[in-house]
Design a protein around this motif. Sequence first.
Motif, mmCIF file in Angstrom:
data_model
loop_
_atom_site.group_PDB
_atom_site.id
_atom_site.type_symbol
_atom_site.label_atom_id
_atom_site.label_comp_id
_atom_site.label_asym_id
_atom_site.label_seq_id
_atom_site.Cartn_x
_atom_site.Cartn_y
_atom_site.Cartn_z
ATOM 1 N N CYS A 132 48.330 40.516 32.355
ATOM 2 C CA CYS A 132 46.704 40.586 32.850
ATOM 3 C C CYS A 132 46.805 40.950 34.463
ATOM 4 O O CYS A 132 45.992 41.872 34.623
ATOM 5 C CB CYS A 132 46.401 39.135 32.396
ATOM 6 N N TYR B 203 37.618 39.117 37.577
ATOM 7 C CA TYR B 203 38.064 38.542 36.244
ATOM 8 C C TYR B 203 37.107 37.391 35.877
ATOM 9 O O TYR B 203 36.749 36.443 36.333
ATOM 10 C CB TYR B 203 39.404 38.030 36.594
ATOM 11 N N CYS C 121 44.956 34.687 34.668
ATOM 12 C CA CYS C 121 45.439 36.100 34.768
ATOM 13 C C CYS C 121 46.146 36.045 36.268
ATOM 14 O O CYS C 121 46.051 36.937 37.311
ATOM 15 C CB CYS C 121 44.129 36.756 35.172
#
Length: 301
Positions: free
Chosen positions: A78, A96, A73
């Motif tokens: 993202c 995350y 990410c």
Amino acid sequence: MRASFIVSEVLNGLRRNITMTLAMVLTTAITLAMFGGGLLVVQMADKSQQIFLDRVEMQIFISDPVADADPECRAAPCSTLRTQIENEPGVDSVQYIDRAAAFSDAKTKTFANQPDIASMIREDTLPASFKVRMSDANRFGAVLDKYRDADGVDGVLDQRELVKRIFSVLDGTRNAAFTVALVLALAAILLIANTVQVAAYTRRTEVGIMRLVGATRWYTQLPFLLEAVVSALVGSVLAIAGLFGAKVLFFDRALSDLYGVNILARITISDVVFVSPWLLIAGVGLATVTGYATLRFYVRI
């Protein structure tokens, strides 16, 4: 007014109608115990709600193509999505969870006690996601709805539905306790009124003589009113003792597992102490109003 005469009349009256007195004490005790139990459930629900609001979080799942193209990410969309969520008002933290971490959590935490299910999970079957913890529970729905269909998002997990189901059980328990207490309160009112009437008619000759020699109506009625108040006071004390006993012998044992994992707020001694004065006030108030109304409008001695 001679206090010793009033006291002796009250004690004699309670002794003469001992069976009805015991019935009134027990009915009042059970009524107030149910009412107090409802108040304890309300307290437990309020504190448990705060526990859940502090722990509840949403999970925003990242679509597989985005997660596979950017496993850590670090690039758009993202990273952009993460920054936008972090900047939302009311958001406390964003974590995350990549697909490898999701697979590891499922194996070692979520399904650790269910090996059959854990053995069926494959490494590429679980999506990456953002775990979002809120500092402002009122912003939960707004943030969730905003990112539910955002670019790169595959779906969301809303834990509020779980919280609502848990609190519906607590609300039902509270409503049931109050409903039973209301029915029993009606029975207690009828029983108090009946007891006062029987006591008054039993001693109507004595009361008539007292009125002939100049005693006031209030002076002749006071012993009957005090009999009802004393019985209700004893019932209130029994109800409070019952709540302390139920807290130690029932709630602490029956809910020990839920207390241990911090799902439900513990009913403490201070909770019972907080409720106790209200039970005394309710019991004495119920007996006073019912006894006075009975003497004033029905007996009229």
